[in-house]
Design a protein around this motif. Sequence first.
Motif, PDB file in Angstrom:
ATOM      1  N   VAL A  36       0.832  -1.212   0.000  1.00  0.00           N
ATOM      2  CA  VAL A  36       0.000   0.000   0.000  1.00  0.00           C
ATOM      3  C   VAL A  36       0.861   1.253   0.000  1.00  0.00           C
ATOM      4  CG1 VAL A  36      -2.075  -1.000   0.996  1.00  0.00           C
ATOM      5  CG2 VAL A  36      -0.325  -0.044   2.498  1.00  0.00           C
ATOM      6  N   PHE A  39       1.868   1.465  -3.779  1.00  0.00           N
ATOM      7  CA  PHE A  39       0.836   1.663  -4.804  1.00  0.00           C
ATOM      8  C   PHE A  39      -0.261   2.642  -4.404  1.00  0.00           C
ATOM      9  CE2 PHE A  39       2.526  -2.561  -5.919  1.00  0.00           C
ATOM     10  CZ  PHE A  39       2.967  -2.253  -7.188  1.00  0.00           C
ATOM     11  N   ALA A  40      -0.423   2.918  -3.128  1.00  0.00           N
ATOM     12  CA  ALA A  40      -1.552   3.763  -2.747  1.00  0.00           C
ATOM     13  C   ALA A  40      -1.124   5.010  -1.978  1.00  0.00           C
ATOM     14  CB  ALA A  40      -2.559   2.958  -1.927  1.00  0.00           C
ATOM     15  N   TRP A  41      -0.557   4.797  -0.792  1.00  0.00           N
ATOM     16  CA  TRP A  41      -0.309   5.974   0.048  1.00  0.00           C
ATOM     17  C   TRP A  41       0.841   6.812  -0.457  1.00  0.00           C
ATOM     18  CZ3 TRP A  41      -4.425   6.930   2.417  1.00  0.00           C
ATOM     19  CH2 TRP A  41      -5.204   5.920   2.970  1.00  0.00           C
ATOM     20  N   PRO A  43       1.817   7.478  -3.670  1.00  0.00           N
ATOM     21  CA  PRO A  43       1.334   8.463  -4.656  1.00  0.00           C
ATOM     22  C   PRO A  43       0.440   9.533  -4.042  1.00  0.00           C
ATOM     23  CG  PRO A  43       1.134   6.245  -5.528  1.00  0.00           C
ATOM     24  CD  PRO A  43       1.584   6.104  -4.114  1.00  0.00           C
ATOM     25  N   VAL A  44      -0.443   9.124  -3.099  1.00  0.00           N
ATOM     26  CA  VAL A  44      -1.339  10.119  -2.480  1.00  0.00           C
ATOM     27  C   VAL A  44      -0.513  11.151  -1.717  1.00  0.00           C
ATOM     28  CG1 VAL A  44      -3.160  10.490  -0.787  1.00  0.00           C
ATOM     29  CG2 VAL A  44      -3.301   8.559  -2.349  1.00  0.00           C
ATOM     30  N   MET A  47       1.172  13.442  -4.081  1.00  0.00           N
ATOM     31  CA  MET A  47       0.230  14.409  -4.652  1.00  0.00           C
ATOM     32  C   MET A  47      -0.066  15.513  -3.640  1.00  0.00           C
ATOM     33  SD  MET A  47      -1.482  15.490  -7.113  1.00  0.00           S
ATOM     34  CE  MET A  47      -1.286  14.222  -8.340  1.00  0.00           C
ATOM     35  N   MET A  48      -0.256  15.129  -2.378  1.00  0.00           N
ATOM     36  CA  MET A  48      -0.560  16.137  -1.355  1.00  0.00           C
ATOM     37  C   MET A  48       0.621  17.072  -1.165  1.00  0.00           C
ATOM     38  SD  MET A  48      -2.661  13.878   1.395  1.00  0.00           S
ATOM     39  CE  MET A  48      -3.358  15.129   2.451  1.00  0.00           C
ATOM     40  N   LYS A  50       2.803  17.743  -3.445  1.00  0.00           N
ATOM     41  CA  LYS A  50       2.877  18.554  -4.652  1.00  0.00           C
ATOM     42  C   LYS A  50       1.896  19.714  -4.560  1.00  0.00           C
ATOM     43  CE  LYS A  50       2.391  17.232  -9.235  1.00  0.00           C
ATOM     44  NZ  LYS A  50       2.121  16.130 -10.163  1.00  0.00           N
ATOM     45  N   ARG A  51       0.683  19.399  -4.067  1.00  0.00           N
ATOM     46  CA  ARG A  51      -0.335  20.438  -3.949  1.00  0.00           C
ATOM     47  C   ARG A  51       0.112  21.498  -2.942  1.00  0.00           C
ATOM     48  NH1 ARG A  51      -4.902  18.001  -1.662  1.00  0.00           N
ATOM     49  NH2 ARG A  51      -5.065  16.845  -3.595  1.00  0.00           N
TER      50      ARG A  51
ATOM     51  N   CYS B  46      -7.396   0.745  -1.186  1.00  0.00           N
ATOM     52  CA  CYS B  46      -6.371   1.795  -1.228  1.00  0.00           C
ATOM     53  C   CYS B  46      -5.944   2.080  -2.653  1.00  0.00           C
ATOM     54  CB  CYS B  46      -5.158   1.398  -0.387  1.00  0.00           C
ATOM     55  SG  CYS B  46      -5.499   1.449   1.361  1.00  0.00           S
ATOM     56  N   ALA B  50      -6.433   5.435  -4.874  1.00  0.00           N
ATOM     57  CA  ALA B  50      -5.257   6.198  -5.310  1.00  0.00           C
ATOM     58  C   ALA B  50      -5.163   6.277  -6.830  1.00  0.00           C
ATOM     59  CB  ALA B  50      -3.990   5.557  -4.743  1.00  0.00           C
ATOM     60  N   LEU B  53      -4.984  10.320  -9.525  1.00  0.00           N
ATOM     61  CA  LEU B  53      -4.738  11.384  -8.549  1.00  0.00           C
ATOM     62  C   LEU B  53      -4.642  12.707  -9.285  1.00  0.00           C
ATOM     63  CD1 LEU B  53      -2.111   9.626  -6.307  1.00  0.00           C
ATOM     64  CD2 LEU B  53      -4.473  10.103  -5.778  1.00  0.00           C
ATOM     65  N   GLN B  54      -5.274  13.708  -8.709  1.00  0.00           N
ATOM     66  CA  GLN B  54      -5.252  15.024  -9.345  1.00  0.00           C
ATOM     67  C   GLN B  54      -4.922  16.094  -8.321  1.00  0.00           C
ATOM     68  OE1 GLN B  54      -9.211  14.628 -10.614  1.00  0.00           O
ATOM     69  NE2 GLN B  54      -8.708  14.183 -12.746  1.00  0.00           N
ATOM     70  N   MET B  55      -4.531  17.252  -8.834  1.00  0.00           N
ATOM     71  CA  MET B  55      -4.266  18.372  -7.938  1.00  0.00           C
ATOM     72  C   MET B  55      -5.554  18.790  -7.242  1.00  0.00           C
ATOM     73  SD  MET B  55      -1.137  19.277  -7.861  1.00  0.00           S
ATOM     74  CE  MET B  55      -0.578  20.965  -7.860  1.00  0.00           C
ATOM     75  N   PRO B  57      -8.617  17.316  -5.803  1.00  0.00           N
ATOM     76  CA  PRO B  57      -9.093  15.969  -5.479  1.00  0.00           C
ATOM     77  C   PRO B  57     -10.588  15.820  -5.693  1.00  0.00           C
ATOM     78  CG  PRO B  57      -8.686  17.211  -3.493  1.00  0.00           C
ATOM     79  CD  PRO B  57      -8.242  18.084  -4.629  1.00  0.00           C
ATOM     80  N   GLN B  61     -10.384  10.118  -4.005  1.00  0.00           N
ATOM     81  CA  GLN B  61      -9.137  10.754  -3.554  1.00  0.00           C
ATOM     82  C   GLN B  61      -9.383  11.584  -2.297  1.00  0.00           C
ATOM     83  OE1 GLN B  61      -7.225  13.190  -6.500  1.00  0.00           O
ATOM     84  NE2 GLN B  61      -5.529  13.655  -5.138  1.00  0.00           N
ATOM     85  N   MET B  64      -9.369   9.208   0.593  1.00  0.00           N
ATOM     86  CA  MET B  64      -7.995   8.782   0.889  1.00  0.00           C
ATOM     87  C   MET B  64      -7.255   9.879   1.641  1.00  0.00           C
ATOM     88  SD  MET B  64      -7.232   5.775  -0.319  1.00  0.00           S
ATOM     89  CE  MET B  64      -5.541   5.643  -0.871  1.00  0.00           C
ATOM     90  N   GLU B  65      -7.424  11.111   1.166  1.00  0.00           N
ATOM     91  CA  GLU B  65      -6.703  12.211   1.813  1.00  0.00           C
ATOM     92  C   GLU B  65      -7.260  12.485   3.200  1.00  0.00           C
ATOM     93  OE1 GLU B  65      -6.319  15.578  -0.685  1.00  0.00           O
ATOM     94  OE2 GLU B  65      -5.210  14.470  -2.201  1.00  0.00           O
ATOM     95  N   VAL B  67      -8.406  10.138   5.246  1.00  0.00           N
ATOM     96  CA  VAL B  67      -7.795   9.113   6.105  1.00  0.00           C
ATOM     97  C   VAL B  67      -6.342   9.487   6.400  1.00  0.00           C
ATOM     98  CG1 VAL B  67      -7.092   6.698   6.223  1.00  0.00           C
ATOM     99  CG2 VAL B  67      -9.309   7.291   5.262  1.00  0.00           C
ATOM    100  N   LEU B  68      -5.658   9.935   5.348  1.00  0.00           N
ATOM    101  CA  LEU B  68      -4.246  10.296   5.523  1.00  0.00           C
ATOM    102  C   LEU B  68      -4.093  11.438   6.521  1.00  0.00           C
ATOM    103  CD1 LEU B  68      -1.788  10.211   2.626  1.00  0.00           C
ATOM    104  CD2 LEU B  68      -1.486  11.905   4.388  1.00  0.00           C
ATOM    105  N   ASP B  69      -4.959  12.451   6.365  1.00  0.00           N
ATOM    106  CA  ASP B  69      -4.891  13.586   7.301  1.00  0.00           C
ATOM    107  C   ASP B  69      -5.245  13.157   8.719  1.00  0.00           C
ATOM    108  OD1 ASP B  69      -3.962  15.650   5.791  1.00  0.00           O
ATOM    109  OD2 ASP B  69      -5.918  16.190   4.995  1.00  0.00           O
ATOM    110  N   LYS B  72      -2.315  11.410  10.075  1.00  0.00           N
ATOM    111  CA  LYS B  72      -1.304  12.453  10.252  1.00  0.00           C
ATOM    112  C   LYS B  72      -1.578  13.233  11.539  1.00  0.00           C
ATOM    113  CE  LYS B  72       0.657  16.016   7.281  1.00  0.00           C
ATOM    114  NZ  LYS B  72       0.540  16.630   5.942  1.00  0.00           N
ATOM    115  N   LEU B  92      -0.982   4.365   8.777  1.00  0.00           N
ATOM    116  CA  LEU B  92      -2.061   4.202   7.812  1.00  0.00           C
ATOM    117  C   LEU B  92      -2.427   2.737   7.637  1.00  0.00           C
ATOM    118  CD1 LEU B  92      -0.961   6.756   5.106  1.00  0.00           C
ATOM    119  CD2 LEU B  92      -3.161   6.721   6.249  1.00  0.00           C
TER     120      LEU B  92
END
Lengths: 175, 248
Positions: A36, A39-41, A43-44, A47-48, A50-51, B46, B50, B53-55, B57, B61, B64-65, B67-69, B72, B92
């Motif tokens: 994960v 392949f998943a976290w 890239p995410v 991207m975050m 990058k943003r 997951c 994923a 992915l775009q600028m 979201p 996505q 996913m973000e 969950v990530l936040d 975090k 995660l």
Amino acid sequence: MQAFTEYSVINAALGGFHVVDMITQLFFFLILLILVRKFAWGPVMDMMQKREDYVAGEIEAAEKSREEAEKASNEAVEQLKQTKQEAQKIVEDAKNAGVRQEQDIIAAARAEADRIKHAAQADIQNEKEKALQALQDKVASLSVLIASKVIEKEISTQDQEKLINDYIKEVGEEL
Amino acid sequence: MFERGVSKVDHGAPIIENLFGISWLSVNLSNILMMFITSVIVFVLCVLGARRLQMKPTGAQNAMEWVLDFVKGIINDTMDWKTGKLFLPLGLTLFTYILVGNMLGVMTNGVVGHDLWWKSPTADPGITLTLSAMVIVLTHFYGIKLRGGKEYVKDYFRPMWPLFPIKIVEEFSNTLTLGLRLFGNLYAGEVLLALLVGLTTSSWLGFLGGAIPFLAWQGFSIFIGGIQAFIFTMLTMVYMSHKVSEEH
């Protein structure tokens, strides 16, 4: 024996500890973690990140352009002020130049008029003197003529002179 | 070959004892199956989340973000982000794996024959203790790696040296409480659900009496499943920060 049986029943009821299960769990979890992340976290997160960078960059750029705009506007105001001052100065200069030129022209005209007047006066004087001279010449010849006439009549020199002077006087007064 | 243990009131478990003739080697096939299913579900969710992915979201996505936040935030609560971001993938994976594992057992329990095959993988003490032991081992590993062996050893004698035995005991108690808390909550939830299922299917009267408590308890179990996943991740990060952070 009774105690042992009870213990084993509880143990079984809880599922017990199975070594293979535990090893498998560890193996599965680590594999899952790696997969994960790849392949998943991963890239995410990229991207975050990058943003985040993009937003920070945009804010910075906006701030910079705002500053630049402010500077440019200040410059423009300054320039406008300067230009206005320059224009005013030019107008003033032109006005001053006009006044000076006017005075110059008047002075020159006056000087020219004076010069012409003086020249005319000098001419008049000159002509007058010339005329007088000519008259005197004429008078001399006339007087010779008169004299000869008088002599013919035998006039004394005294009378003759008196006659001439009177004559001249007369002529002078006439002139 | 199959010896049926008594589990979940009156259902057995597909346990094979004496694997390959080795007396201490045993396996609960249901656990293996559920671990595999949980891992696959987590992985598929997951990876689906994923995709594309775009600028800006959208849809999955965003989830996913979120969950990530969320994870975090858990890490940020316990240590500073500079060291904490190293543990983000661990947090995660722990959170999603335990959450999905918990939910699987709450939503359905599957019985084939007399054996309980479909259940939460986290309702097994061996599995939760493996996870907690792994976490504790990782805290020691990163404690030594990030702060050096000297600081790591010194930590056992802080704030004063007589606490040394307690510090040693703490490591084991942490492992036990971390694993058994998760197991206990999930196991109790499943036992009660199984009891209510038994009551509901026993008779018409039982159905009337058991249906509503069953629904209520299922909802509560979902809540507990989420909370326990959060607590496990949170405590993992707390133990980690004890080992990797300078201040205590």
